[in-house]
Design a protein around this motif. Sequence first.
Motif, short mmCIF file in Angstrom:
data_model
loop_
_atom_site.label_atom_id
_atom_site.label_comp_id
_atom_site.label_asym_id
_atom_site.label_seq_id
_atom_site.Cartn_x
_atom_site.Cartn_y
_atom_site.Cartn_z
N GLN A 35 0.82 -1.20 0.00
CA GLN A 35 0.00 0.00 0.00
C GLN A 35 0.85 1.26 0.00
O GLN A 35 1.89 1.31 0.64
CB GLN A 35 -0.93 0.01 1.22
N ASP A 36 0.37 2.27 -0.72
CA ASP A 36 1.03 3.57 -0.73
C ASP A 36 0.00 4.65 -0.41
O ASP A 36 -1.15 4.34 -0.09
CB ASP A 36 1.72 3.84 -2.07
N ASP A 37 0.39 5.89 -0.47
CA ASP A 37 -0.49 6.99 -0.08
C ASP A 37 -1.75 7.10 -0.92
O ASP A 37 -2.72 7.73 -0.52
CB ASP A 37 0.28 8.32 -0.13
N GLU A 38 -1.78 6.49 -2.09
CA GLU A 38 -2.94 6.55 -2.98
C GLU A 38 -3.99 5.50 -2.65
O GLU A 38 -5.10 5.53 -3.16
CB GLU A 38 -2.49 6.36 -4.44
N TRP A 39 -3.67 4.55 -1.79
CA TRP A 39 -4.53 3.41 -1.53
C TRP A 39 -5.67 3.78 -0.59
O TRP A 39 -5.51 4.56 0.34
CB TRP A 39 -3.70 2.28 -0.95
N PHE A 40 -6.85 3.19 -0.81
CA PHE A 40 -8.02 3.47 0.01
C PHE A 40 -8.89 2.22 0.09
O PHE A 40 -9.09 1.54 -0.92
CB PHE A 40 -8.82 4.63 -0.61
N SER A 41 -9.40 1.92 1.27
CA SER A 41 -10.28 0.77 1.45
C SER A 41 -11.52 1.21 2.22
O SER A 41 -11.46 2.16 3.01
CB SER A 41 -9.55 -0.34 2.21
N VAL A 42 -12.62 0.53 2.01
CA VAL A 42 -13.87 0.83 2.70
C VAL A 42 -14.28 -0.39 3.53
O VAL A 42 -13.80 -1.50 3.29
CB VAL A 42 -14.99 1.20 1.70
N PHE A 43 -15.20 -0.17 4.48
CA PHE A 43 -15.70 -1.30 5.26
C PHE A 43 -16.36 -2.30 4.32
O PHE A 43 -17.09 -1.93 3.40
CB PHE A 43 -16.73 -0.83 6.29
N HIS A 44 -16.07 -3.57 4.57
CA HIS A 44 -16.63 -4.65 3.78
C HIS A 44 -16.58 -5.93 4.60
O HIS A 44 -15.96 -5.97 5.67
CB HIS A 44 -15.83 -4.82 2.47
N SER A 45 -17.23 -6.96 4.12
CA SER A 45 -17.18 -8.27 4.78
C SER A 45 -17.17 -9.35 3.70
O SER A 45 -17.40 -9.07 2.53
CB SER A 45 -18.36 -8.46 5.73
N HIS A 46 -16.88 -10.56 4.12
CA HIS A 46 -16.82 -11.72 3.22
C HIS A 46 -17.50 -12.90 3.90
O HIS A 46 -17.45 -13.01 5.12
CB HIS A 46 -15.36 -12.13 2.94
N PRO A 47 -18.05 -13.83 3.13
CA PRO A 47 -18.63 -15.04 3.73
C PRO A 47 -17.57 -16.11 3.99
O PRO A 47 -17.85 -17.30 3.97
CB PRO A 47 -19.64 -15.49 2.67
N PHE A 48 -16.33 -15.68 4.22
CA PHE A 48 -15.20 -16.59 4.49
C PHE A 48 -14.19 -15.86 5.37
O PHE A 48 -14.28 -14.65 5.57
CB PHE A 48 -14.54 -17.06 3.18
N VAL A 49 -13.25 -16.61 5.90
CA VAL A 49 -12.21 -16.07 6.79
C VAL A 49 -11.07 -15.50 5.94
O VAL A 49 -10.76 -16.03 4.88
CB VAL A 49 -11.67 -17.20 7.70
N GLU A 50 -10.47 -14.43 6.45
CA GLU A 50 -9.24 -13.90 5.84
C GLU A 50 -8.14 -13.94 6.89
O GLU A 50 -8.37 -13.59 8.05
CB GLU A 50 -9.41 -12.46 5.35
#
Length: 104
Positions: A35-50
């Motif tokens: 990841q760098d300064d341009e990266w962005f993530s939002v709240f999310h979920s999955h039906p599996f484990v990470e």
Amino acid sequence: MSNLTEQKSDLINEDLFATSTANDPELLYIRSYDQDDEWFSVFHSHPFVEIFYVVDGKGEFVTEEKTIIVEKNDIIIINSDLQHTERLIEGENFTYVVLGISNF
């Protein structure tokens, strides 16, 4: 070959070549992120484990209830259906590997 030897051989072969069942864990993906300064993530979920392994740097894992700061060599497990996101810490590099696993 004696009957006892044949029975042992059959047991060993069954163990070595057992087939998987629908409930066995399944690796869905392995991904690496730098990841760098341009990266962005939002709240999310999955039906599996990470499962996340932090390769380098420092970042944050955020759920609806808490924020956890992680750094190199940390491992984080995100349960299925848990709302989460990953965030950068300003001025830090954040490199991690993530595995998605179903039936875990």
